[in-house]
Design a protein around this motif. Structure first.
Motif, PDB file in Angstrom:
ATOM      1  N   VAL A 146     -14.107  -6.978  -9.839  1.00  0.00           N
ATOM      2  CA  VAL A 146     -13.419  -5.713  -9.565  1.00  0.00           C
ATOM      3  C   VAL A 146     -14.406  -4.563  -9.722  1.00  0.00           C
ATOM      4  O   VAL A 146     -15.468  -4.709 -10.318  1.00  0.00           O
ATOM      5  N   SER A 147     -14.038  -3.405  -9.188  1.00  0.00           N
ATOM      6  CA  SER A 147     -14.933  -2.257  -9.242  1.00  0.00           C
ATOM      7  C   SER A 147     -15.121  -1.779 -10.684  1.00  0.00           C
ATOM      8  O   SER A 147     -14.268  -2.022 -11.546  1.00  0.00           O
ATOM      9  N   GLY A 148     -16.209  -1.083 -10.909  1.00  0.00           N
ATOM     10  CA  GLY A 148     -16.487  -0.547 -12.239  1.00  0.00           C
ATOM     11  C   GLY A 148     -16.233   0.946 -12.346  1.00  0.00           C
ATOM     12  O   GLY A 148     -16.620   1.562 -13.348  1.00  0.00           O
ATOM     13  N   ARG A 149     -15.598   1.526 -11.337  1.00  0.00           N
ATOM     14  CA  ARG A 149     -15.367   2.981 -11.374  1.00  0.00           C
ATOM     15  C   ARG A 149     -14.464   3.352 -12.543  1.00  0.00           C
ATOM     16  O   ARG A 149     -13.545   2.634 -12.896  1.00  0.00           O
ATOM     17  N   ARG A 150     -14.715   4.550 -13.093  1.00  0.00           N
ATOM     18  CA  ARG A 150     -13.969   4.998 -14.268  1.00  0.00           C
ATOM     19  C   ARG A 150     -13.072   6.193 -13.990  1.00  0.00           C
ATOM     20  O   ARG A 150     -12.055   6.370 -14.652  1.00  0.00           O
ATOM     21  N   GLU A 151     -13.446   7.025 -13.035  1.00  0.00           N
ATOM     22  CA  GLU A 151     -12.690   8.241 -12.772  1.00  0.00           C
ATOM     23  C   GLU A 151     -11.729   8.029 -11.615  1.00  0.00           C
ATOM     24  O   GLU A 151     -12.134   7.625 -10.518  1.00  0.00           O
ATOM     25  N   MET A 152     -10.455   8.327 -11.823  1.00  0.00           N
ATOM     26  CA  MET A 152      -9.453   8.116 -10.783  1.00  0.00           C
ATOM     27  C   MET A 152      -9.753   8.923  -9.524  1.00  0.00           C
ATOM     28  O   MET A 152      -9.459   8.476  -8.414  1.00  0.00           O
ATOM     29  N   LEU A 153     -10.352  10.088  -9.691  1.00  0.00           N
ATOM     30  CA  LEU A 153     -10.678  10.933  -8.535  1.00  0.00           C
ATOM     31  C   LEU A 153     -11.695  10.282  -7.607  1.00  0.00           C
ATOM     32  O   LEU A 153     -11.836  10.691  -6.457  1.00  0.00           O
ATOM     33  N   GLU A 154     -12.402   9.272  -8.097  1.00  0.00           N
ATOM     34  CA  GLU A 154     -13.385   8.562  -7.276  1.00  0.00           C
ATOM     35  C   GLU A 154     -12.807   7.273  -6.686  1.00  0.00           C
ATOM     36  O   GLU A 154     -13.500   6.567  -5.952  1.00  0.00           O
ATOM     37  N   MET A 155     -11.556   6.967  -6.991  1.00  0.00           N
ATOM     38  CA  MET A 155     -10.988   5.676  -6.648  1.00  0.00           C
ATOM     39  C   MET A 155     -10.115   5.702  -5.404  1.00  0.00           C
ATOM     40  O   MET A 155      -9.472   6.708  -5.107  1.00  0.00           O
ATOM     41  N   ILE A 156     -10.088   4.559  -4.706  1.00  0.00           N
ATOM     42  CA  ILE A 156      -9.198   4.356  -3.567  1.00  0.00           C
ATOM     43  C   ILE A 156      -8.178   3.281  -3.949  1.00  0.00           C
ATOM     44  O   ILE A 156      -8.540   2.232  -4.492  1.00  0.00           O
ATOM     45  N   PHE A 157      -6.919   3.568  -3.650  1.00  0.00           N
ATOM     46  CA  PHE A 157      -5.836   2.644  -3.957  1.00  0.00           C
ATOM     47  C   PHE A 157      -5.133   2.229  -2.670  1.00  0.00           C
ATOM     48  O   PHE A 157      -5.219   2.906  -1.648  1.00  0.00           O
ATOM     49  N   ALA A 158      -4.413   1.126  -2.748  1.00  0.00           N
ATOM     50  CA  ALA A 158      -3.610   0.665  -1.617  1.00  0.00           C
ATOM     51  C   ALA A 158      -2.184   0.425  -2.084  1.00  0.00           C
ATOM     52  O   ALA A 158      -1.931   0.159  -3.266  1.00  0.00           O
ATOM     53  N   THR A 159      -1.262   0.506  -1.148  1.00  0.00           N
ATOM     54  CA  THR A 159       0.129   0.192  -1.435  1.00  0.00           C
ATOM     55  C   THR A 159       0.789  -0.354  -0.174  1.00  0.00           C
ATOM     56  O   THR A 159       0.190  -0.358   0.901  1.00  0.00           O
ATOM     57  N   GLY A 160       2.007  -0.827  -0.330  1.00  0.00           N
ATOM     58  CA  GLY A 160       2.833  -1.206   0.811  1.00  0.00           C
ATOM     59  C   GLY A 160       3.955  -0.198   0.936  1.00  0.00           C
ATOM     60  O   GLY A 160       4.592   0.155  -0.054  1.00  0.00           O
ATOM     61  N   VAL A 161       4.198   0.283   2.138  1.00  0.00           N
ATOM     62  CA  VAL A 161       5.265   1.251   2.374  1.00  0.00           C
ATOM     63  C   VAL A 161       6.418   0.541   3.060  1.00  0.00           C
ATOM     64  O   VAL A 161       6.272   0.050   4.179  1.00  0.00           O
ATOM     65  N   PRO A 162       7.586   0.444   2.404  1.00  0.00           N
ATOM     66  CA  PRO A 162       8.729  -0.242   3.016  1.00  0.00           C
ATOM     67  C   PRO A 162       9.148   0.437   4.315  1.00  0.00           C
ATOM     68  O   PRO A 162       8.918   1.639   4.508  1.00  0.00           O
ATOM     69  N   PHE A 163       9.771  -0.322   5.184  1.00  0.00           N
ATOM     70  CA  PHE A 163      10.196   0.228   6.473  1.00  0.00           C
ATOM     71  C   PHE A 163      11.708   0.404   6.494  1.00  0.00           C
ATOM     72  O   PHE A 163      12.439  -0.164   5.670  1.00  0.00           O
ATOM     73  N   GLY A 164      12.171   1.173   7.451  1.00  0.00           N
ATOM     74  CA  GLY A 164      13.604   1.331   7.690  1.00  0.00           C
ATOM     75  C   GLY A 164      14.329   1.866   6.471  1.00  0.00           C
ATOM     76  O   GLY A 164      13.862   2.767   5.776  1.00  0.00           O
ATOM     77  N   GLY A 165      15.494   1.288   6.192  1.00  0.00           N
ATOM     78  CA  GLY A 165      16.322   1.763   5.092  1.00  0.00           C
ATOM     79  C   GLY A 165      16.102   1.006   3.802  1.00  0.00           C
ATOM     80  O   GLY A 165      17.011   0.923   2.972  1.00  0.00           O
ATOM     81  N   ASN A 166      14.919   0.441   3.606  1.00  0.00           N
ATOM     82  CA  ASN A 166      14.631  -0.309   2.390  1.00  0.00           C
ATOM     83  C   ASN A 166      14.848   0.559   1.160  1.00  0.00           C
ATOM     84  O   ASN A 166      14.337   1.675   1.083  1.00  0.00           O
ATOM     85  N   PRO A 167      15.605   0.083   0.160  1.00  0.00           N
ATOM     86  CA  PRO A 167      15.899   0.907  -1.006  1.00  0.00           C
ATOM     87  C   PRO A 167      14.686   1.254  -1.858  1.00  0.00           C
ATOM     88  O   PRO A 167      14.751   2.164  -2.692  1.00  0.00           O
ATOM     89  N   GLU A 168      13.570   0.551  -1.660  1.00  0.00           N
ATOM     90  CA  GLU A 168      12.359   0.852  -2.426  1.00  0.00           C
ATOM     91  C   GLU A 168      11.573   2.028  -1.838  1.00  0.00           C
ATOM     92  O   GLU A 168      10.633   2.515  -2.462  1.00  0.00           O
ATOM     93  N   LEU A 169      11.938   2.489  -0.636  1.00  0.00           N
ATOM     94  CA  LEU A 169      11.155   3.532   0.026  1.00  0.00           C
ATOM     95  C   LEU A 169      11.055   4.824  -0.794  1.00  0.00           C
ATOM     96  O   LEU A 169       9.953   5.355  -0.958  1.00  0.00           O
ATOM     97  N   PRO A 170      12.149   5.383  -1.326  1.00  0.00           N
ATOM     98  CA  PRO A 170      12.019   6.645  -2.072  1.00  0.00           C
ATOM     99  C   PRO A 170      11.064   6.549  -3.260  1.00  0.00           C
ATOM    100  O   PRO A 170      10.236   7.444  -3.467  1.00  0.00           O
ATOM    101  N   ARG A 171      11.154   5.446  -4.028  1.00  0.00           N
ATOM    102  CA  ARG A 171      10.260   5.307  -5.181  1.00  0.00           C
ATOM    103  C   ARG A 171       8.811   5.158  -4.745  1.00  0.00           C
ATOM    104  O   ARG A 171       7.892   5.673  -5.396  1.00  0.00           O
ATOM    105  N   THR A 172       8.605   4.442  -3.641  1.00  0.00           N
ATOM    106  CA  THR A 172       7.234   4.293  -3.134  1.00  0.00           C
ATOM    107  C   THR A 172       6.661   5.641  -2.729  1.00  0.00           C
ATOM    108  O   THR A 172       5.502   5.963  -3.052  1.00  0.00           O
TER     109      THR A 172
END
Length: 264
Positions: A146-172
């Motif tokens: 895994v990467s050794g970066r320490r500062e969040m401002l230097e970091m790239i993150f990934a996520t999954g974005v639910p589609f349609g009317g998925n109830p998880e969409l607002p929290r995402t």
């Protein structure tokens, strides 16, 4: 891996055989998109064919193991109740459908409730991510961390974005809104198994998603842990398969990331 176990060799061989059929089908997606018939059924068939290949190879090699696959749905109990294969034959189906070369075959082996071996294979790029408990994580023949970066401002993150009317969409969306100002960027690649493999390889600094199934993440979470990272549920429940959420990151940011997402 320098010295892969018999189970890992079985998993790699099965992933490559399933991938050959998927690559052939992927080559036809462009033509299917302009046909009146539509590509949906074709992709379902590609999924099912790939899962059948995997099931044949894995259960022929280990006939006593159980089985949990995305397409077949219901779990099949094996004669050995302590072991089961957890398989996603085509992670990133929507990418596949649109001709985007970012999808994978994911195979995990669970023993007594713990993932002990995992393979995530990206056929379009011929990248084979492999992990075995206690043996580290590998990309083709190279050890990964895994990467050794320490500062969040230097970091790239990934996520999954639910589609349609998925109830998880607002929290995402709240999570994205909370994290974006603190980071170097957030990506949405559309394949959970590869997001986790990329965290393991240090290409991404972290990943989170809600509403997941075991086959989405089983192999990938072992990759992250064997590459020196942390992976657990977003909520207080650390058992990912029960929580159905996952956050994975390097040790420097894991707890901060969980806290931000929990409060979002």
């Amino acid at each position: 891996m320098a010295t892969a176990s018999a189970n890992i060799n079985i998993m790699i061989k099965a992933a490559r055989r399933a991938a050959r059929g998927l690559l052939r089908d992927f080559g036809e997606v462009e033509q299917l998109q302009v046909s009146s018939k539509g590509p949906g059924d074709f992709v379902s068939r590609a999924d099912l064919k790939a899962e059948q290949v995997l099931k044949e190879d894995l259960l022929e090699a280990r006939p006593n193991y159980g089985w949990l696959g995305e397409e077949s749905g219901a779990e099949v109990k094996g004669a050995d109740p302590t072991r089961r294969w957890i398989v996603d034959p085509l992670d990133g189906t929507t990418n596949f459908l649109h001709g985007l070369p970012h999808w994978a075959v994911s195979i995990a082996l669970e023993h007594k409730g713990e993932i002990v071996a995992g393979v995530v294979y990206d056929p379009a790029k011929d990248e084979m991510f492999v992990a075995e408990k206690g043996a580290g994580a590998w990309l083709n023949d190279r050890r990964i961390r895994v990467s050794g970066r320490r500062e969040m401002l230097e970091m790239i993150f990934a996520t999954g974005v639910p589609f349609g009317g998925n109830p998880e969409l607002p929290r995402t969306l709240r999570g994205i809104a909370a994290l974006t100002p603190r980071t170097a960027g957030i990506r949405r690649w559309g394949a959970a198994a590869l997001d986790l493999a990329y965290v393991a390889a240090g290409r991404l600094d972290g990943y989170w998603e809600r509403g997941l199934n075991p086959w989405d993440v089983a192999a990938g979470l072992l990759l992250v842990r064997e590459a020196g990272g942390f992976a657990g549920g977003i909520g207080e429940d650390e058992h990912i398969f029960d929580d159905r959420s996952l956050v994975a990151a390097n040790a420097n940011v894991y707890e901060s990331l969980r806290s931000i997402l929990r409060d979002a």
